[in-house]
Design a protein around this motif. Structure first.
Motif, short mmCIF file in Angstrom:
data_model
loop_
_atom_site.label_atom_id
_atom_site.label_comp_id
_atom_site.label_asym_id
_atom_site.label_seq_id
_atom_site.Cartn_x
_atom_site.Cartn_y
_atom_site.Cartn_z
N GLU A 105 0.84 -1.05 0.00
CA GLU A 105 -0.06 -0.09 -0.04
C GLU A 105 0.92 1.16 0.09
O GLU A 105 1.73 1.37 0.69
N ALA A 106 0.65 2.02 -0.79
CA ALA A 106 1.22 3.58 -0.63
C ALA A 106 0.77 4.21 0.41
O ALA A 106 -0.60 4.07 0.87
N VAL A 107 1.87 5.02 1.34
CA VAL A 107 1.46 5.48 2.49
C VAL A 107 1.96 7.07 2.37
O VAL A 107 3.04 7.27 1.71
N MET A 108 1.08 8.13 2.53
CA MET A 108 1.43 9.31 2.52
C MET A 108 1.20 10.06 3.77
O MET A 108 -0.11 9.72 4.37
N VAL A 109 1.90 10.73 4.54
CA VAL A 109 1.64 11.50 5.71
C VAL A 109 1.63 13.05 5.40
O VAL A 109 2.54 13.42 4.78
N ALA A 110 0.63 13.45 5.73
CA ALA A 110 0.35 15.09 5.43
C ALA A 110 0.13 15.77 6.86
O ALA A 110 -0.26 15.13 7.64
N ASP A 111 0.63 16.95 6.85
CA ASP A 111 0.46 17.91 7.97
C ASP A 111 -0.86 18.39 7.87
O ASP A 111 -1.69 18.08 6.99
N THR B 51 3.12 6.12 -7.74
CA THR B 51 2.83 7.66 -8.33
C THR B 51 4.01 8.01 -9.13
O THR B 51 3.93 8.96 -9.92
N GLY B 52 5.20 7.47 -8.93
CA GLY B 52 6.48 7.89 -9.77
C GLY B 52 7.20 9.08 -9.08
O GLY B 52 8.34 9.37 -9.58
N TYR B 53 6.54 9.38 -8.07
CA TYR B 53 7.34 10.49 -7.34
C TYR B 53 8.07 9.92 -6.07
O TYR B 53 7.92 9.25 -5.43
N THR B 54 9.46 10.46 -6.14
CA THR B 54 10.39 10.20 -5.02
C THR B 54 9.96 11.10 -3.83
O THR B 54 9.29 12.18 -3.80
N GLU B 55 10.73 10.54 -2.65
CA GLU B 55 10.27 11.34 -1.46
C GLU B 55 10.79 12.94 -1.67
O GLU B 55 10.04 13.88 -1.15
N GLU B 56 12.02 12.96 -2.37
CA GLU B 56 12.46 14.57 -2.54
C GLU B 56 11.47 15.46 -3.18
O GLU B 56 11.43 16.62 -3.18
N GLU B 57 10.96 14.75 -4.10
CA GLU B 57 9.98 15.42 -5.02
C GLU B 57 8.70 15.82 -4.37
O GLU B 57 8.08 16.86 -4.89
N GLN C 270 -12.87 7.16 3.05
CA GLN C 270 -12.54 6.02 2.47
C GLN C 270 -13.22 5.65 1.05
O GLN C 270 -14.46 6.16 1.01
N GLY C 271 -12.88 5.49 0.06
CA GLY C 271 -13.45 5.46 -1.20
C GLY C 271 -12.69 5.33 -2.42
O GLY C 271 -11.13 5.10 -2.43
N GLU C 272 -13.06 5.03 -3.59
CA GLU C 272 -12.45 5.20 -5.04
C GLU C 272 -12.12 6.40 -5.55
O GLU C 272 -13.00 7.21 -5.45
N ILE C 273 -11.06 6.68 -6.01
CA ILE C 273 -10.77 7.96 -6.47
C ILE C 273 -9.76 7.82 -7.76
O ILE C 273 -8.91 7.06 -7.60
N TRP C 274 -9.94 8.63 -8.45
CA TRP C 274 -8.90 8.96 -9.70
C TRP C 274 -7.81 9.70 -9.54
O TRP C 274 -8.25 10.91 -8.99
N ASN C 275 -6.56 9.24 -9.41
CA ASN C 275 -5.66 10.19 -9.04
C ASN C 275 -4.51 10.22 -10.32
O ASN C 275 -4.79 9.46 -11.21
N LYS C 276 -3.55 11.17 -10.17
CA LYS C 276 -2.60 11.28 -11.39
C LYS C 276 -1.26 10.83 -10.96
O LYS C 276 -0.75 11.29 -10.07
N ARG D 260 0.37 19.43 3.56
CA ARG D 260 1.67 19.32 2.96
C ARG D 260 2.17 17.90 3.11
O ARG D 260 2.14 17.45 4.39
N ILE D 261 2.96 17.49 2.50
CA ILE D 261 3.32 16.05 2.47
C ILE D 261 4.55 15.95 3.47
O ILE D 261 5.35 16.86 3.20
N LEU D 262 4.54 15.15 4.40
CA LEU D 262 5.67 14.95 5.23
C LEU D 262 6.45 13.85 4.95
O LEU D 262 7.55 13.80 5.38
N ALA D 263 5.68 12.60 4.52
CA ALA D 263 6.39 11.31 4.42
C ALA D 263 5.59 10.47 3.43
O ALA D 263 4.53 10.59 3.39
N ILE D 264 6.66 9.88 2.64
CA ILE D 264 5.70 8.63 1.92
C ILE D 264 6.64 7.61 2.09
O ILE D 264 7.62 7.51 2.72
N ASN D 265 6.13 6.28 1.60
CA ASN D 265 7.04 5.18 1.41
C ASN D 265 7.22 4.74 0.13
O ASN D 265 6.94 5.43 -0.65
N ASP D 266 7.98 3.48 0.04
CA ASP D 266 8.48 3.04 -1.32
C ASP D 266 7.23 2.82 -2.25
O ASP D 266 7.35 3.18 -3.43
N ALA D 267 6.36 2.19 -1.84
CA ALA D 267 5.31 1.77 -2.37
C ALA D 267 4.51 3.04 -3.09
O ALA D 267 3.87 3.21 -4.30
N PHE D 268 4.37 4.19 -2.39
CA PHE D 268 4.14 5.46 -2.93
C PHE D 268 4.81 5.94 -4.15
O PHE D 268 4.27 6.17 -5.27
#
Ligand code: C2E
Ligand code: MG
Ligand code: MG
Length: 848
Positions: free
Chosen positions: A281-287, A303-309, A342-348, A291-299
């Motif tokens: 599962e992709a995990v994203m922690v935001a404040d 999504t193709g975004y690295t942590e720095e990005e 929770q639900g289904e969502i389209w993201n980019k 603002r994104i604070l942390a993500i994991n590898d699955a994220f």
């Protein structure tokens, strides 16, 4: 006598002064509550002031005795230190002597502070005289202890005061709670009891070492210790140790921190961290400001975004733009209210690709209830969605036409019925069956059949409103639900539009094909209330439309229901007919039109129904076919006919033939049938030529291996084959040739209206010519008039069958009427039918 007188007044005065001053300081000391002592080390004599004796509990006697006894009154625990301190001072190693210790006082002990000072030393520094005081400090000591107690008791932390031997001197309630003892229970314990085995073995040694250490420094043990509760359970603790000198005793003030919760949290955190890293599962922690604070590898993978990005960026970078503001409003509303969504969502993705995910958002709040973090976990379901969609489509839609399938149709029908019931509306269910689709399929191939079905589906969709449901139930069967009907004329309009639309030619590759459709219509709630009944009604109505001649629509009526019920009853009766011996075979002559001789007869089945009397095969054969009963019935027909021809061949005409009708359904049951039939003929000693099998055109078009094998087996056995009812179906001439067909039987519908100037005559002539070219003989069915017979004979038709010659007759009657002629004609290729038939050919008279 002489002498010197010395005025010693001054000295006396001085001595007095000294005595007074000595008395005064003694008095001062005494009155201050302290005892005073004066120790002459040379004589060993000790002077004790009265207060001193009081404090030490000495009598006059005691003081006169050896002062060394004093030592014995001292608490054994205090004595060594006292003596050591004293020695130190006497040895001139300390400036002053001061020691707190206990002395016996009745049954108990009294705390005393002894202070002293060597005031005379000899030249070697050896102490000669020492003076000092004794102070009763019991009360102070008690206060000190009370204070100590207060400190321990009042501490919010679990706290223990532990003696050198490990006994617990003081404890507070939090400590009791943490160790699950009563306060008194805990006070009776040794600290070693609070350490689980086997660590407790080591504990005593550690404790002693710590106590012994000269300069025991406060220490907080941050290494994990395990502690033991009264109930035997263990828990992790952290302790801090504070060495304290209490009442001359080395003690330790221990504060205990139960860290089980912290450990648990730590473990949880560790686990979370592991999960966070490891899970798919992709995990994203935001404040709180998204603002994104942390993500994991699955994220990153998803999504193709690295942590720095992404760290520090708004969570909006994932927005796909596929959802309207409503969607996000909903989400935020839920997050505000419950902290959860929770639900289904389209993201980019970073590369712009839109994907579908399952998203779960949770919120973390501070102790004051303010939003601190939002944690989003998501996984892609685009793929899963595709599969689900495919499965769903497969389950609910017809892959060929993309129309709803039977399942979906049933769903929709249920829904529509509910809706109509609620809105007090009516709806129509239409059942459509393409007429003669099978023939198209058979002649042009299944590929073309599919093209036609697709096109037909499109045309059907064009005839209805968007809200209506068009479904394909299978094969060439379609259904339509027309909801929210204003009036019945709506249904008429749609039905007419469909008839019209489907009557337009279909372009199938190079060919133009024409079809039509039969439509059955039933209405809710007028005709029925349940989906099942509606479907049954529509089916009956459709059946009726077919019966009426196809290419039409027919509404369900109560009579149809009646008819249907009759059919059902008849079917039930049919099951018993064979066992009950209700069948009989009739024979109808087939006459050589050129000579008037009777070559053969057709065996036609008759059912004597116990209640209804004679039931026409036109009525019961289709039922027998639908139910499969035709197989057993057909076998019976064949055996009876075979026995009959065997009999007639023996008794009357050895070349006589009987033709037997065989339904396509009988061919379908390929594991039964012909080898058995042929074997049966053999068992009767019957030549193949004695039997002609009548089949329908359709069978040839359908011919699979089983059918072909049967037909070839007949040919090999000498059994001839006739195509019955020729001209009513789709015929392919090549088939006739291919399967070695012997006869064509022109359908009676062509013969019925035969007149010198009808198109039917042209058709008949064409058929006859064509058949002859292919080497087939032609039989005309249903000849009722002399004219018909003559026209056919003129057209070159080989044989004729019909009421003009004879109705189908029971075997006995057949022999009775024609027997003599059959016998009489024995030498001829075939017997002449009868005298009246013969006359027909002479044009003299026609048979009634
Ligand atoms: P079919 O094989 O075409 O039989 C000819 C039908 O035409 C017979 O009807 C016969 O009585 C009728 N018919 C003969 N001459 C005339 C005439 O001059 N005018 C008129 N209007 N009709 C005439 P039937 O006996 O009612 O049989 C109807 C159909 O039932 C048969 O048509 C055949 O398809 C089927 N059938 C009859 N017996 C059997 C059977 O044992 N097995 C199978 N599978 N089908 C049978
Ligand atoms: Mg027939
Ligand atoms: Mg026929």
């Amino acid at each position: 006598m002489c002498g010197i007188s010395t005025d010693i007044s001054e000295r006396k005065a001085a001595e007095k002064l000294i005595k007074e001053s000595e008395r005064r300081w003694k008095f001062a000391l005494e009155s201050g509550g302290d005892g005073v002592w004066d120790w002459d080390l040379t004589s060993g004599k000790v002077f004790l002031s009265p207060r001193c004796m009081e404090i030490l509990n000495f009598s006059e006697q005691d003081s006169r005795n050896n002062f060394r006894e004093w030592e014995t009154t001292i608490h054994p625990e205090d004595s060594p230190k006292l003596m050591a301190d004293l020695q130190t001072h006497l040895d001139n190693l300390s400036e002053r002597f001061s020691n707190e210790h206990r002395v016996r006082f009745g049954d108990g002990w009294r705390w005393i502070l002894t202070r002293g000072l060597v005031i005379e030393r000899d030249a070697n520094g050896k102490a000669l005289r020492m003076i000092g005081t004794q102070t009763d400090i019991s009360e102070r000591k008690q206060l000190q202890w009370l204070q100590m107690e207060r400190i321990v008791r009042g501490s919010p932390e679990p706290t223990l005061l532990v003696a050198a031997d490990g006994s617990i001197l003081l404890a507070n309630q939090p400590a009791a709670t943490v160790f699950r003892y009563t306060l008194d229970g805990l006070l009776g314990c040794n600290v070693d009891d609070l350490v689980p085995f086997p660590a407790s073995l080591n504990h005593a040694a550690l404790r002693e070492k710590f106590m012994r250490e000269d300069k025991a420094r406060p220490m907080s043990a941050n290494r994990l210790l395990w502690a033991l509760r009264a109930d035997g359970s263990q828990f992790p603790v952290e302790i801090s140790l504070n060495p304290l000198e209490v009442n001359n005793q080395r003690t330790v003030l221990v504060s205990v921190h139960d860290i089980s919760e912290r450990k648990r949290l730590e473990r949880d955190m560790q686990l979370m961290a592991m999960i966070h890293k490891a899970i798919g599962e992709a995990v994203m922690v935001a404040d709180a400001d998204n603002r994104i604070l942390a993500i994991n590898d699955a994220f990153t993978q998803l999504t193709g975004y690295t942590e720095e990005e992404v760290v520090g960026k708004s969570t909006d970078i994932l927005k796909s733009g596929r959802h309207g503001p409503d969607f996000y409003q909903h989400m935020w509303h839920s997050l505000m209210q419950t902290g959860h969504w929770q639900g289904e969502i389209w993201n980019k993705r970073k590369n712009g690709e839109i994907y579908h995910e399952w998203l779960v958002i949770n919120s973390i709040y501070s102790e004051r209830g303010e939003l601190e973090r939002r944690v989003a976990m998501f996984s892609e379901i685009t793929e899963q969605k595709h599969i689900e969609q495919a499965i769903w489509r497969q389950a609910n839609f017809d892959p060929l036409t993309d129309l709803a399938n039977r399942r979906m149709f049933q769903d929709r029908l249920n829904q529509e019925i509910k809706k109509a019931a609620r809105d007090r509306n009516s709806l129509a269910v239409m059942l459509l069956d393409l007429d003669r689709f099978k023939e198209i399929n058979d002649t042009l191939g299944h590929g073309m059949g599919d093209v036609l079905l697709k096109e037909a589906a499109n045309r059907l969709l064009g005839c209805v409103r968007e809200v209506d449901t068009v479904a394909r139930l299978g094969g060439d069967e379609f259904t339509i639900i027309l909801g929210e009907l204003e009036s019945e004329s709506d249904t008429d309009r749609v039905a007419q539009a469909i008839l019209h639309s489907l009557s337009e030619p279909f372009r199938l590759g190079e060919e133009l094909a024409y079809i039509s459709v039969s439509i059955g219509i039933t209405l809710y709630p007028q005709d029925a209330a349940t989906p099942e009944q509606l479907m049954k009604n529509a089916d009956q109505a459709m059946y009726n439309a077919k019966q009426q001649g196809r290419n039409r629509y027919s509404y369900f009526t109560a009579e149809m229901e009646q008819v249907a019920q009759n059919r059902m009853r008849l079917t039930n009766d049919l099951r018993l007919a064979l066992v009950n011996g209700e069948f009989e075979l009739n024979y109808q002559p087939v006459v050589d039109l050129a000579t008037g001789f009777m070559h053969k007869a057709e065996a036609l089945l008759r059912w004597h129904h116990p209640k209804r009397g004679m039931v026409s095969p036109a009525e019961f054969i289709p039922l027998a076919e639908e139910t499969g009963l035709i197989v057993d019935i057909g076998d019976w027909v064949f055996r009876v006919a075979a026995q009959q021809i065997a009999l007639w061949r023996a008794s009357h005409a050895p070349d006589f033939k009987i033709s037997v009708n065989k339904s396509p359904v009988q061919f379908a049951r390929h594991n039964r049938g012909d080898s058995q039939w042929l074997a049966y003929m053999q068992s009767l000693g019957l030549a193949g030529q004695a039997i002609v099998i009548e089949i329908t055109e359709g069978l040839l078009l359908d011919a699979d291996h089983a059918v072909r094998d049967h037909l070839y087996a007949y040919r090999d056995a000498g059994v001839q084959v006739a195509i019955d009812d020729f001209g009513t179906g789709y015929s392919s001439l090549s088939y006739l040739k291919k399967f070695d067909i012997d006869y064509l039987k022109i359908d009676q519908s062509f013969v019925r209206n035969l007149d010198s100037d009808t198109s039917d005559l042209i058709l008949c002539e064409a058929i006859i010519v064509m058949a002859h070219k292919l080497g087939l003989k032609v039989v005309a069915e249903g000849i009722e008039t002399q004219t018909q017979m003559e026209l056919l004979r003129a057209a070159g038709c080989d044989f004729g069958q019909g009421y003009l010659f004879s109705k189908p007759l029971a075997a006995a009657e057949f022999v009775h009427l024609f027997g003599t002629n059959l016998l009489a004609g024995q030498t001829a290729p075939a017997a002449r039918a009868d005298s009246s038939i013969a006359k027909l050919f002479g044009g003299e008279q026609r048979r009634d």
